[in-house]
Scaffold this motif. Structure first.
Motif, PDB file in Angstrom:
ATOM      1  N   MET A 148       0.848  -1.187   0.000  1.00  0.00           N
ATOM      2  CA  MET A 148       0.000   0.000   0.000  1.00  0.00           C
ATOM      3  C   MET A 148       0.884   1.238   0.000  1.00  0.00           C
ATOM      4  N   SER A 149       0.533   2.187  -0.856  1.00  0.00           N
ATOM      5  CA  SER A 149       1.315   3.410  -0.970  1.00  0.00           C
ATOM      6  C   SER A 149       0.488   4.607  -0.535  1.00  0.00           C
ATOM      7  N   VAL A 150       1.179   5.549   0.079  1.00  0.00           N
ATOM      8  CA  VAL A 150       0.541   6.779   0.535  1.00  0.00           C
ATOM      9  C   VAL A 150       1.345   7.962   0.005  1.00  0.00           C
ATOM     10  N   LEU A 151       0.644   8.937  -0.557  1.00  0.00           N
ATOM     11  CA  LEU A 151       1.250  10.176  -1.023  1.00  0.00           C
ATOM     12  C   LEU A 151       0.842  11.300  -0.079  1.00  0.00           C
ATOM     13  N   PHE A 152       1.830  12.014   0.416  1.00  0.00           N
ATOM     14  CA  PHE A 152       1.553  13.162   1.287  1.00  0.00           C
ATOM     15  C   PHE A 152       1.967  14.413   0.524  1.00  0.00           C
ATOM     16  N   ILE A 153       1.005  15.283   0.228  1.00  0.00           N
ATOM     17  CA  ILE A 153       1.217  16.423  -0.671  1.00  0.00           C
ATOM     18  C   ILE A 153       1.100  17.730   0.107  1.00  0.00           C
ATOM     19  N   ASP A 154       2.042  18.635  -0.124  1.00  0.00           N
ATOM     20  CA  ASP A 154       2.026  19.940   0.535  1.00  0.00           C
ATOM     21  C   ASP A 154       2.295  21.026  -0.504  1.00  0.00           C
ATOM     22  N   ILE A 155       1.532  22.108  -0.457  1.00  0.00           N
ATOM     23  CA  ILE A 155       1.710  23.216  -1.388  1.00  0.00           C
ATOM     24  C   ILE A 155       2.874  24.079  -0.921  1.00  0.00           C
ATOM     25  N   ASP A 156       3.794  24.372  -1.823  1.00  0.00           N
ATOM     26  CA  ASP A 156       4.959  25.176  -1.472  1.00  0.00           C
ATOM     27  C   ASP A 156       4.561  26.634  -1.271  1.00  0.00           C
ATOM     28  N   TYR A 157       5.019  27.196  -0.161  1.00  0.00           N
ATOM     29  CA  TYR A 157       4.803  28.620   0.150  1.00  0.00           C
ATOM     30  C   TYR A 157       3.336  29.027   0.073  1.00  0.00           C
ATOM     31  N   PHE A 158       2.482  28.196   0.561  1.00  0.00           N
ATOM     32  CA  PHE A 158       1.057  28.503   0.476  1.00  0.00           C
ATOM     33  C   PHE A 158       0.696  29.722   1.323  1.00  0.00           C
ATOM     34  N   LYS A 159       1.421  29.935   2.398  1.00  0.00           N
ATOM     35  CA  LYS A 159       1.138  31.090   3.253  1.00  0.00           C
ATOM     36  C   LYS A 159       1.274  32.402   2.482  1.00  0.00           C
ATOM     37  N   LYS A 160       2.233  32.436   1.561  1.00  0.00           N
ATOM     38  CA  LYS A 160       2.425  33.655   0.776  1.00  0.00           C
ATOM     39  C   LYS A 160       1.219  33.940  -0.122  1.00  0.00           C
ATOM     40  N   ARG A 194      -8.308  15.632   2.114  1.00  0.00           N
ATOM     41  CA  ARG A 194      -7.592  16.806   2.614  1.00  0.00           C
ATOM     42  C   ARG A 194      -7.183  16.518   4.048  1.00  0.00           C
ATOM     43  N   TYR A 195      -5.875  16.475   4.268  1.00  0.00           N
ATOM     44  CA  TYR A 195      -5.383  16.143   5.597  1.00  0.00           C
ATOM     45  C   TYR A 195      -5.576  17.315   6.555  1.00  0.00           C
ATOM     46  N   GLY A 196      -5.413  18.499   6.012  1.00  0.00           N
ATOM     47  CA  GLY A 196      -5.570  19.705   6.823  1.00  0.00           C
ATOM     48  C   GLY A 196      -4.795  20.851   6.198  1.00  0.00           C
ATOM     49  N   GLY A 197      -5.333  22.072   6.277  1.00  0.00           N
ATOM     50  CA  GLY A 197      -4.635  23.224   5.710  1.00  0.00           C
ATOM     51  C   GLY A 197      -4.378  23.036   4.231  1.00  0.00           C
ATOM     52  N   ASP A 198      -3.106  23.091   3.831  1.00  0.00           N
ATOM     53  CA  ASP A 198      -2.736  22.923   2.419  1.00  0.00           C
ATOM     54  C   ASP A 198      -2.092  21.552   2.194  1.00  0.00           C
ATOM     55  N   GLU A 199      -2.417  20.591   3.029  1.00  0.00           N
ATOM     56  CA  GLU A 199      -1.867  19.245   2.910  1.00  0.00           C
ATOM     57  C   GLU A 199      -2.950  18.260   2.469  1.00  0.00           C
ATOM     58  N   PHE A 200      -2.562  17.388   1.545  1.00  0.00           N
ATOM     59  CA  PHE A 200      -3.484  16.391   1.005  1.00  0.00           C
ATOM     60  C   PHE A 200      -2.855  15.009   1.124  1.00  0.00           C
ATOM     61  N   LEU A 201      -3.705  14.006   1.252  1.00  0.00           N
ATOM     62  CA  LEU A 201      -3.233  12.626   1.344  1.00  0.00           C
ATOM     63  C   LEU A 201      -3.910  11.795   0.264  1.00  0.00           C
ATOM     64  N   VAL A 202      -3.114  11.010  -0.438  1.00  0.00           N
ATOM     65  CA  VAL A 202      -3.627  10.087  -1.451  1.00  0.00           C
ATOM     66  C   VAL A 202      -3.303   8.666  -1.008  1.00  0.00           C
ATOM     67  N   CYS A 203      -4.297   7.826  -0.900  1.00  0.00           N
ATOM     68  CA  CYS A 203      -4.110   6.426  -0.523  1.00  0.00           C
ATOM     69  C   CYS A 203      -4.266   5.546  -1.751  1.00  0.00           C
ATOM     70  N   LEU A 204      -3.271   4.677  -1.992  1.00  0.00           N
ATOM     71  CA  LEU A 204      -3.268   3.815  -3.174  1.00  0.00           C
ATOM     72  C   LEU A 204      -3.091   2.357  -2.745  1.00  0.00           C
ATOM     73  N   PRO A 205      -4.169   1.690  -2.351  1.00  0.00           N
ATOM     74  CA  PRO A 205      -4.070   0.281  -1.956  1.00  0.00           C
ATOM     75  C   PRO A 205      -3.625  -0.594  -3.124  1.00  0.00           C
ATOM     76  N   GLY A 206      -2.662  -1.477  -2.856  1.00  0.00           N
ATOM     77  CA  GLY A 206      -2.193  -2.404  -3.878  1.00  0.00           C
ATOM     78  C   GLY A 206      -1.135  -1.841  -4.809  1.00  0.00           C
ATOM     79  N   TRP A 207      -0.714  -0.612  -4.604  1.00  0.00           N
ATOM     80  CA  TRP A 207       0.257   0.033  -5.503  1.00  0.00           C
ATOM     81  C   TRP A 207       1.687  -0.182  -5.008  1.00  0.00           C
ATOM     82  N   GLU A 208       2.566  -0.606  -5.923  1.00  0.00           N
ATOM     83  CA  GLU A 208       3.988  -0.724  -5.630  1.00  0.00           C
ATOM     84  C   GLU A 208       4.620   0.662  -5.571  1.00  0.00           C
TER      85      GLU A 208
END
Length: 284
Positions: A148-160, A194-208
């Motif tokens: 199982m693979s997990v992607l944790f995504i964050d927007i760069d300089y979102f505060k700006k 949406r994990y919170g704020g400008d962070e996102f989570l992608v769950c990929l069951p079965g993905w190498e």
């Protein structure tokens, strides 16, 4: 039970109606309803075809006295049949009780459940859904001996973005990112939250790991190449992504640990991206 006349029946029905939604007096010989607004209708279809076909229980209380009960998502039904004699005429007292939930209530309940697990701004799944679904998917993958693979995504300089363009523009960007993620991660492949704020989570069951990194690259390039149009002007952004793949052989002890590992990869990607002045790929 023996009653002298229909007048006595009327008094009895007045009492029963205080506890029931429908009460009928049925002639046992010809099956016609003798007393109620449905007077003269044949009772067979009413009580057997439309109601009894779905009953789950029938309880006998003695000779010819039955209680039938059914329940489904929208209603609870009960019918009691009591044989009685009015004068010299054999009849059956049919006491029907049905507690229904209006369609609006059912829709409101479904909507309420959906709202609990949906982020209001992006319409993606929210943190509560992550806490519920991620452990289940992790366990399912391990039981099937799949990664199982997990992607944790964050927007760069979102505060700006919020500081320079305002929070409304920032909300537009978050919504636009959610649309892109939903297009790139079909429901059959996994899910996005949406994990919170400008962070996102992608769950990929079965993905190498390699496949997960490939889709992470596509997501990163898609966000970087997209122009987000807001009422305050066009905004271009980049993102950093941490990719973590686990298997039953190297399973984290808890879901929090899995998220921590993905977040750690995200931090490494963001740190490397900042050191290079934005020249390297924000992916780890």
């Amino acid at each position: 039970m023996v009653l002298e006349s229909l007048s006595d029946v009327k008094n009895l029905l007045c009492v029963l109606r205080a506890f029931s939604s429908s009460v009928y007096l049925v002639d046992s010989n010809c099956g016609l309803i003798l007393y109620d607004d449905l007077q003269g209708l044949n009772s067979e279809g009413l009580f057997e075809s439309s109601l009894e076909g779905s009953f789950d229980y029938q309880i006998l209380f003695g000779p010819d006295v039955t209680l039938s009960v059914s329940a489904d998502d929208s209603a609870i039904c009960s019918i009691v049949r009591i044989p009685l004699v009015v004068g010299e005429r054999a009849c059956t007292l049919v006491w029907t009780r049905r507690t229904s939930r209006p369609e609006e209530e059912i829709e409101d309940e479904n909507l309420s459940r959906e709202t609990v697990y949906t982020d209001f701004l992006t319409h993606l799944y929210n943190r509560r859904y992550i806490d519920l679904r991620l452990p289940a998917d992790l366990q399912s993958c391990f039981e099937q001996d799949q990664p199982m693979s997990v992607l944790f995504i964050d927007i760069d300089y979102f505060k700006k973005i919020n500081d320079h363009n305002g929070h409304v523009a920032g909300d537009c960007v978050l919504h636009g990112i959610a649309v892109l993620l939903q297009k790139m991660v079909p429901a059959k492949s996994g899910w996005v939250a949406r994990y919170g704020g400008d962070e996102f989570l992608v769950c990929l069951p079965g993905w190498e790991s390699d496949s997960a990194k490939q889709i992470a690259c596509r997501i990163r390039d898609s966000i970087r190449g997209h122009v987000f149009r807001t009422t305050y002007g066009e905004i271009a952004i980049t993102c950093s992504i941490g990719v973590e793949t686990v298997t039953a052989d190297c399973a984290p002890k808890a879901v929090d640990e899995l998220i921590y590992l993905a977040d750690k990869k995200l931090y490494q990607a963001k740190k490397r991206w900042k050191r290079s002045g934005g020249m390297t790929r924000g992916l780890k």
